[in-house]
Design an enzyme around this catalytic site. Structure first.
Site, PDB file in Angstrom:
ATOM      1  CG  HIS A 237      -2.014   0.952   1.224  1.00  0.00           C
ATOM      2  ND1 HIS A 237      -1.819   2.302   1.323  1.00  0.00           N
ATOM      3  CD2 HIS A 237      -3.353   0.776   1.120  1.00  0.00           C
ATOM      4  CE1 HIS A 237      -2.998   2.914   1.280  1.00  0.00           C
ATOM      5  NE2 HIS A 237      -3.944   2.012   1.159  1.00  0.00           N
ATOM      6  NE  ARG A 257      -3.324   7.901  -1.412  1.00  0.00           N
ATOM      7  CZ  ARG A 257      -3.287   6.672  -1.918  1.00  0.00           C
ATOM      8  NH1 ARG A 257      -3.175   6.493  -3.209  1.00  0.00           N
ATOM      9  NH2 ARG A 257      -3.359   5.618  -1.130  1.00  0.00           N
TER      10      ARG A 257
END
Ligand SMILES: Cc1cc2nc3c(=O)[nH]c(=O)nc-3n(C[C@H](O)[C@H](O)[C@H](O)COP(=O)(O)OP(=O)(O)OC[C@H]3O[C@@H](n4cnc5c(N)ncnc54)[C@H](O)[C@@H]3O)c2cc1C
Ligand code: SF4
Ligand code: SF4
Ligand code: FES
Lengths: 604, 248
Positions: A237, A257
């Protein structure tokens, strides 16, 4: 002297009580069967509880252009077409109904203006697709399933670790386990088994995964004769915490995000704009302003490059750090505070959308994310690889042995999209439960070999008899260091060969562990027993990665940085040979039928 | 690097004692890190529960310097390290070993609470329309990570051992989440008054103070439930009213 066992009998035994296991158990018991559910931790503590961002389903509540076909195409593209297309299809088709069912069982998702389930943007998903509850979606999901499940007459065995599967001929018919609290052995007799044990992240040093993720289900299946597939595809990740050292690896949700967070290097440059892969060019914004419009819901805008797939973002971060453009502690900056310039009451907005991220940084790093950027870097997160199963039934090649959730392979191919795991759990958890129940109804119970059980238990107790043996923690740490350095996010042949040699050395040493104390809640003993599993999955990852001489999805080879058409043709399958060695078989990637092929083309 | 001493409970209830361990401490470390380090260095068989290391799973509850806390969210920099840091198991539950207690009672209690029962779907597609503000009212309670620290600190359980008559703050919060759930139509007020023992709570608010999720247990969950119970069972006007409505 004979060892003492307590014996239990169920029609279906589910191993693992995360989202997949709970959903499977609920389904099997709804079929009227006697179901046992075992888990290593307390109920409700499995990994699923940690999931943050959301569950992907094309409910089309926020953007009515979404439907299962687009979700299917997104999943296949994200997986670089190494996916089992049948699973990707079923997943996309059934996820909406499974999410609505959670609501009928009491889950409360965030809402749209008109009172429907709200959906958010996530990497690789064309439209806002993730149903969520702030950034604690996994908690909502596991609690809903847990609270629904406890009223279904499921027999729950908490803090019990399964160490061997028992067979009668070709079929699995039982499992041997010990309870962590007292260290007593338990034998489970059953007609079908669903593995839902999660991932393998503890094989690496920097990881978002807990002690539970030692690849038990993978190893149990492998030893019982099932096949492991796609093991080279380990998802790193892009955003784990990097500072302070003790929290290194803890996840920072992609939701940051999705809500407008941007990545910057030490020079303040939004480096994600510098490298947009060809197959995503048409879908990606080419300026900051358009990216912002996208995250605020402008349907005509394209997504910002921060929301490209995880494999790509992780590699970009890695590149910035290696080039000396990283943050002070070896990561890059993730900035959500900047949106205050754009939204009124920004600090409150951030706290409301990302409450647990706010909390996590405030408490663990002494940093206020509404004021300062976070420092982030890649962390081992998810195993795309797992037990090879039939797409419809989730049964492995071993009769009666099913697998679902993270420990199964196929849905995600070479790279998983965020949010596609939680949906995977409920779609295929349900299917595994349904077909395991069917199998149990159609097959009589087998018989368990008491001598075999006795021998296995004796082997499990051997570390207590060795004085001055190897320290199991030390072996685990050496393995984690080696996998991190040699089989991590950037791979090359020579390093992986070294990694494989190290695994082989540790396999020998792991047979000589010695521990102190007694069987009661003894983590050293638990660690010693887990080593076997960690080493099996580490070997599988390394062998599959060595053989894949290309870069694709989560696998990046420095010595073969390009994709290769030849390697696109086969999934790597690992199987145990009679002599105990691990064999790699190349199996053709399932062909995509014309109708699905057309869907992929339409959504290119 | 600096060193610090941790005074950790070792053993069982009958056969246990605190033991001192000294280990190196670094920047940003939390109590759970120190416990793990000690485990790897010199106490391999020390029992401790944990999973997420980020305050999300509620596994690592303990009493640190006497305060019920999550070990993974307690930074060493917030503790005085010139004296030993005591780390003890939760006291309201039977001890199994070292820092691990038998919390199974909590799971049994939950099973006895009437389950969620939704009203009929109101939209044509078989789903419900719910306003965000109605969701938010209960989301606070649904944040609970089941660490059971509130149960540990509540005097009704900790000192008076009313485990058979009182479900404790965690499960009062759970009942509140169900009762205030926008879709739920079940009635749990009789149970609250009788077998759940809500009357035992005398609003000391100790539970609220220790909740790592910051849930306002007493004010937002328990007091409104108490009011509902009073309204139903003790308010003479309401009683009269209910007689009328029933007969009409
Ligand atoms: C921090 C974090 C955030 C995430 N966020 C998201 C997200 O936003 N969206 C998304 O889709 N995915 C997310 N993921 C991924 C997702 O949470 C996991 O992939 C998923 O929860 C795995 O579920 P599972 O049911 O397969 O296994 P788990 O939930 O991990 O459960 C595994 C179960 O198996 C049991 N078990 C294991 N071995 C044994 C054994 N030998 N004997 C008995 N029991 C055993 C364990 O005790 C546990 O109960 C996230 C993951 C992490 C770590
Ligand atoms: S407020 Fe009530 S439930 Fe909470 S600690 Fe005090 S007595 Fe216990
Ligand atoms: S209410 Fe708070 S203190 Fe109590 S169990 Fe839940 S999270 Fe823990
Ligand atoms: S380890 Fe999960 S709350 Fe502490």
């Amino acid at each position: 002297m004979a060892t003492e066992f307590s014996t239990f009998e169920h029609d279906v035994l589910v191993i693992g009580a995360g989202g997949a296991g709970l959903r499977a158990a609920i389904e099997a018991s709804a079929a009227g069967l006697k179901v046992g559910l075992v888990c290593k931790s307390l109920l409700g503590k499995a990994h699923t509880v940690m999931a943050e961002g959301g569950v992907a389903a094309s409910l089309a509540n926020v953007d009515d252009r979404d439907d299962w076909k687009v979700h299917f195409a997104d999943t296949m593209r994200g997986g670089q077409y190494m996916n089992n297309c049948r699973m990707a299809q079923l997943h996309a088709q059934e996820a909406p109904a499974r999410v609505r069912e959670l609501e009928a069982w009491g889950a409360l998702f965030d809402r749209t203006q008109d009172g429907k389930i709200l959906q958010r943007n996530f990497g690789g998903h064309r439209y806002p697709r993730l149903a969520h509850v702030g950034d604690r979606t996994g908690l909502e999901m596991i609690r809903t399933l847990q609270d629904h499940g406890i009223h279904q007459g499921i027999d729950v065995h908490m803090e019990v670790t399964v160490i061997d599967l028992l067979k009668d001929g070709e079929r699995v018919v039982g499992a041997l386990a010990y309870d962590r609290e007292r260290g007593r052995f338990k034998v489970y007799k059953t007609r079908a088994i669903v593995l839902a044990t999660g991932g393998i992240g503890r094989a690496f040093k920097i990881t978002s995964n807990s002690w539970e993720y030692t690849g038990d289900g993978h190893a149990l299946a492998y030893e019982a004769g099932a096949e492991l597939m796609d093991m080279e595809f380990v998802q790193f990740h892009p955003t784990g915490m990097v500072w302070p050292p003790s929290v290194r690896g803890i996840l920072v949700t992609e939701g940051v995000r999705g809500e407008g967070g941007i990545l910057k290097n030490k020079d303040g440059r939004r480096f994600m704009f510098d490298d947009i892969p060809a197959n995503y060019k048409t879908q990606t914004a080419d300026n900051e302003e358009e990216g912002w419009r996208y995250v605020t819901g402008d349907k005509n805008a394209r997504r910002p490059p921060e929301l490209l797939t995880r494999d790509h973002v992780a590699r970009c971060i890695n590149r910035e750090v290696k080039a000396g453009r990283g943050s002070p502690h070896g990561g890059v900056f993730l900035d959500i505070a900047w949106i205050q310039a754009k939204v009124p009451n920004g600090a409150e907005h951030i706290k409301k959308k990302l409450p647990s991220m706010y909390h996590q940084f405030k408490q663990l790093a002494g940093l206020d994310i509404t004021k300062e950027p976070m420092e982030v870097g890649p962390t081992t997160h998810y195993a795309m690889g797992g037990v090879r199963v039939d797409g419809d039934t989730q049964m492995s090649c071993v009769p009666g042995l099913f697998a679902a959730g993270e420990c199964a392979a196929g849905l995600h191919g070479a790279n998983r999209l965020g949010g596609n795991s939680l949906s995977d759990l409920i779609v295929f958890g349900k299917r595994a439960g349904e077909y395991a129940a069917k199998f149990a109804k159609e097959n009589k119970s087998g018989s368990i070999d008491d001598n075999q059980v006795e021998a296995l238990a004796k082997k499990a107790l051997a570390p207590f008899e060795r004085t001055g043996g190897e320290n199991p923690y030390a072996i685990q740490h050496e393995l984690q260091d080696s996998m991190q350095d040699l089989v991590g996010i950037v791979r090359t042949q020579s390093e992986m060969e070294k990694g494989l040699a190290k695994i082989q050395e540790l396999q020998k040493r792991a047979q000589k562990t010695g521990i102190e104390g007694n069987r009661e809640f003894n983590p050293a003993w638990h660690t010693a027993l887990d080593l076997k599993n960690l080493l099996i999955v580490s070997e599988a990852v390394t062998r599959a990665a060595l053989e894949r001489r290309e870069s694709r999805g989560a696998q990046f080879r420095e010595d073969y940085p390009e994709k290769s058409a030849e390697y696109a043709k086969a999934n790597h399958v690992l199987k145990r040979e009679r002599d105990g060695s691990m064999k790699l078989i190349k199996t053709p990637v399932p062909t995509v039928p014309a109708d699905l092929q057309a869907i992929i083309q339409e959504n290119a | 690097m600096a060193k610090a001493t941790f005074r950790i409970w070792r053993g069982t209830k009958e056969n246990g004692a605190p033991k001192d361990y000294t280990t190196e401490v670094g920047e940003g470390m939390v109590v759970l890190d120190a416990v793990h380090q000690i485990q790897a260095e010199s106490a391999g068989d020390m029992a401790v529960r944990w999973n997420c290391k980020a305050g999300k799973c509620g596994s690592c509850s303990a009493e640190i310097n006497g305060n019920p806390r999550l070990m993974c969210m307690t930074r060493l920099s917030d503790l005085p390290l010139d004296e030993p840091v005591t780390v003890e198991p939760m006291r309201a539950f039977p001890l199994i070993k070292d820092l691990v207690t038998d919390v199974s009672w909590n799971f049994d209690v939950k099973k006895k609470i009437k389950k969620f029962k939704p009203r009929k779907p109101d939209a044509a597609d078989g789903t419900w329309r719910i306003a965000q503000e109605d969701v938010e009212r209960v989301q606070e309670f649904r944040k609970c990570i089941e660490c059971f620290l509130c149960q540990d600190v509540c005097h009704v359980l900790r000192e008076h051992h009313k485990h058979n008559e009182f479900i404790g703050p965690r499960f009062l919060t759970y009942v509140a989440a169900l009762e205030m759930h926008p879709l739920d139509v079940e009635d749990r007020l009789e149970d609250l008054k009788s077998k759940d023992g809500i009357g035992y709570c005398n609003i000391t608010k100790c539970c609220t103070k220790v909740c790592p999720e910051g849930i306002t247990i007493t004010d937002n969950a328990i007091i409104p439930l108490k009011e509902r119970v009073v309204d139903r069972f003790y308010d003479p006007l309401k009683k009269l009213f209910s007689v009328f409505t029933k007969s009409s």
